[in-house]
Design an enzyme around this catalytic site. Structure first.
Site, PDB file in Angstrom:
ATOM      1  N   SER A 148      -3.207 -17.443  23.559  1.00 27.89           N
ATOM      2  CA  SER A 148      -3.993 -18.311  24.426  1.00 27.89           C
ATOM      3  C   SER A 148      -5.466 -18.216  24.057  1.00 27.89           C
ATOM      4  O   SER A 148      -5.949 -17.178  23.600  1.00 27.89           O
ATOM      5  CB  SER A 148      -3.791 -17.892  25.885  1.00 27.89           C
ATOM      6  OG  SER A 148      -4.773 -18.473  26.712  1.00 27.89           O
ATOM      7  N   HIS A 175      25.001 -22.892  31.986  1.00 28.62           N
ATOM      8  CA  HIS A 175      24.120 -23.320  33.087  1.00 28.62           C
ATOM      9  C   HIS A 175      22.936 -22.364  33.250  1.00 28.62           C
ATOM     10  O   HIS A 175      22.388 -22.219  34.348  1.00 28.62           O
ATOM     11  CB  HIS A 175      24.890 -23.406  34.414  1.00 28.62           C
ATOM     12  CG  HIS A 175      26.133 -24.226  34.331  1.00 28.62           C
ATOM     13  ND1 HIS A 175      26.136 -25.599  34.353  1.00 28.62           N
ATOM     14  CD2 HIS A 175      27.442 -23.852  34.203  1.00 28.62           C
ATOM     15  CE1 HIS A 175      27.373 -26.048  34.258  1.00 28.62           C
ATOM     16  NE2 HIS A 175      28.188 -25.010  34.157  1.00 28.62           N
ATOM     17  N   LYS A 205      -1.308 -13.021  25.765  1.00 28.93           N
ATOM     18  CA  LYS A 205      -0.181 -13.934  25.638  1.00 28.93           C
ATOM     19  C   LYS A 205       0.234 -14.130  24.181  1.00 28.93           C
ATOM     20  O   LYS A 205      -0.591 -14.173  23.278  1.00 28.93           O
ATOM     21  CB  LYS A 205      -0.515 -15.299  26.238  1.00 28.93           C
ATOM     22  CG  LYS A 205      -0.714 -15.280  27.752  1.00 28.93           C
ATOM     23  CD  LYS A 205      -0.717 -16.694  28.298  1.00 28.93           C
ATOM     24  CE  LYS A 205       0.668 -17.281  28.210  1.00 28.93           C
ATOM     25  NZ  LYS A 205       0.669 -18.742  28.440  1.00 28.93           N
ATOM     26  N   GLU A 242       8.039 -24.841  20.299  1.00 30.01           N
ATOM     27  CA  GLU A 242       7.849 -25.913  21.278  1.00 30.01           C
ATOM     28  C   GLU A 242       7.634 -27.246  20.574  1.00 30.01           C
ATOM     29  O   GLU A 242       8.123 -28.290  21.017  1.00 30.01           O
ATOM     30  CB  GLU A 242       6.666 -25.573  22.186  1.00 30.01           C
ATOM     31  CG  GLU A 242       6.960 -24.406  23.122  1.00 30.01           C
ATOM     32  CD  GLU A 242       5.729 -23.899  23.845  1.00 30.01           C
ATOM     33  OE1 GLU A 242       5.883 -23.019  24.711  1.00 30.01           O
ATOM     34  OE2 GLU A 242       4.612 -24.363  23.540  1.00 30.01           O
TER      35      GLU A 242
END
Length: 485
Positions: A276, A157, A282, A289
């Site tokens: 980015s 979880h 970043k 993804e």
């Protein structure tokens, strides 16, 4: 892709239906490059069989086979216009040979022809996918062996649950991919059956030898019923379903790695990350993804395929032309995702100190402490209560001792071995306790790695055997063609 071609002097013609805006709508040429080589192989095998059976003259067979060689050398882009690659190749042969070139279509339909071409090409795609997944599993096994003692937090979880190891975690995905491999190999068995010779749907009066064409093309057998041969596409949804299942495994792994990267639990290579356009600090896990998103593409392909096939009347229907691209799309998307995911895992770094420190958080050693108390005779539910109270009090050895006094009315030393409880509170020792089959203890991971090595060898050998069988069939077909050239 229905039957009904009528050879003319220079082209396969359907003069009654020769014009109108529906011509482009009917055409599948835009997607048929993928089965160009497959159709040439199917044509050659069929012509060789026709000559061997005395259905066409050997000289005609030789002329057709030479024309097919020339068509192959010219390439897909040089084909004349046609509704599909099958018609275009036949037209190209007739242009080179004359009307006798149309004899190549004797005793078959485009219905069984296209079904054979799809299976011929798809089995190559399935083997490619199997080999890619096996290679990925090898990457996971190597990384698991290297990180067998690297303690990390385990989650359920998304909450801290129990300490585990990087090796144990990675093997969980290797085992899932082993099942994905098995499903692909199982699907291959049903893909690799020849529909050729079923004709439009009701067989042919010619004395054909379906087993011979199956042998020349490397199929394990034939689809026995002629109607089933041309209309069946269950092999497509079985393969696409296996690929969709594989995409779910990849998506889960990608999600984990994206989260781990966010928490600093894994360092992804720059080769599998990006920055980015506006925030230079970043480091984004963009490739993973996209791997995660491929599950959506595969699921959409499977749903599209099933919906296209739903409720079709028996025998050939043109809807089937739009079914196949769903499978090709899933093959391409998932195969690419496998390679990217494998590269990301192979180049990832696991920061041992950070991982072990995180494994201590959230009192994740609690279950191990409860297990120790239960091993010393405390009912597990009572031990669970003791450890829950200890967690609220800080979760250290003193807290466990105080909870024993409160819940059991006894000092810890009378309840259990204090050193064993202390060891259970240490993440590395806690992991080492759990040495049951399939557990995270380094000794258990070593045993699992032995099973993995055996399974990998077996799956690699099976894929290689299937590949060699296809190569042998190519040699047989070449020999058959050479005998008429």
């Amino acid at each position: 892709m229905s039957e009904g071609s009528e050879p003319a002097s220079t082209a396969v013609r359907r003069d009654r239906f020769s014009g109108g805006p529906a011509r482009d709508f009917l055409s599948s040429m835009g997607a048929d490059d993928r089965i160009f080589q497959a159709d040439l192989a199917v044509d050659r095998a069929h012509v060789v069989m026709l000559a061997e059976q005395g259905i066409v003259e050997e000289d005609d067979a030789a002329s057709i086979l030479r024309a097919l060689d020339d068509v192959e050398a010219s390439g897909f882009g040089a084909l004349p216009d046609g509704e599909d690659v099958h018609e275009a190749i036949e037209t190209a042969v007739i242009e080179r040979v004359g009307p006798d070139g149309g004899k190549m279509h004797t005793a078959r339909s485009r219905n069984d022809e296209v079904a054979t071409c799809i299976r011929y090409r798809l089995r190559e795609d399935v083997l490619d996918a199997v080999e890619q997944v096996v290679a990925f599993r090898e990457v996971l096994a190597d990384a698991a062996e290297a990180e067998a003692e690297t303690v990390m937090p385990g989650f359920t979880h998304l909450q801290p649950a129990q300490p585990t190891t990087v090796g144990h975690y990675l093997l969980s995905y290797e085992r899932a991919l082993a099942r994905d491999t098995a499903r692909l190999l199982d699907a291959y068995e049903r893909v690799n059956q020849s529909p050729l010779g079923g004709a439009a749907f009701a067989g042919t009066p010619f004395d054909i030898d379906r087993q011979r064409t199956a042998e020349l093309l490397g199929f394990d057998g034939v689809v026995e019923n002629a109607t089933d041969a041309g209309s069946a596409r269950d092999f497509l949804f079985e393969t696409t379903s296996a690929l969709a299942g594989l995409s779910l495994t990849l998506s889960g792994l990608a999600e984990d790695l994206v989260i781990f990267a966010n928490k600093g639990l894994v360092e992804l290579s720059d080769d599998y990350s990006s920055t980015s356009s506006i925030m230079p600090q970043k480091k984004n896990p963009d490739t993973l993804e996209l791997v995660r998103s491929v599950a959506g593409d595969a699921a959409a392909g499977l749903q599209g395929l099933l919906t296209t096939l739903k409720g079709l009347p028996r025998a050939y229907n043109r809807d089937l032309q739009n079914a196949t691209p769903h499978a090709w799309g899933a093959v391409d998307a998932v195969s690419e995702a496998v390679e990217v995911a494998a590269g990301a895992v192979a180049t990832a770094e696991w920061p041992a100190e950070t991982l072990e420190a995180e494994a201590e958080k959230g009192f994740s050693c609690a279950t191990g402490v409860a297990d120790v108390l239960a091993m010393h005779g405390v009912p597990f539910r009572t031990a669970h209560e003791v450890v829950a109270d200890a967690g609220e009090a800080g979760g250290d050895l003193d807290a466990v001792a105080a909870a024993c006094e409160d819940v059991l009315g006894k000092p810890l030393g009378e309840v259990a071995d204090v050193e064993a409880v202390a060891a259970a509170l240490d993440p590395a020792s806690n992991v080492a306790m759990r040495d049951s089959r399939g557990g995270p203890a380094p000794s258990a991971v070593e045993q699992t790695l032995g099973v993995v090595a055996s399974d990998l060898a077996a799956d690699a050998d099976e894929a290689e055997a299937k590949r060699l069988a296809l190569d042998a069939a190519t040699d047989r077909l070449d020999a058959g063609v050479d005998s008429y050239e």
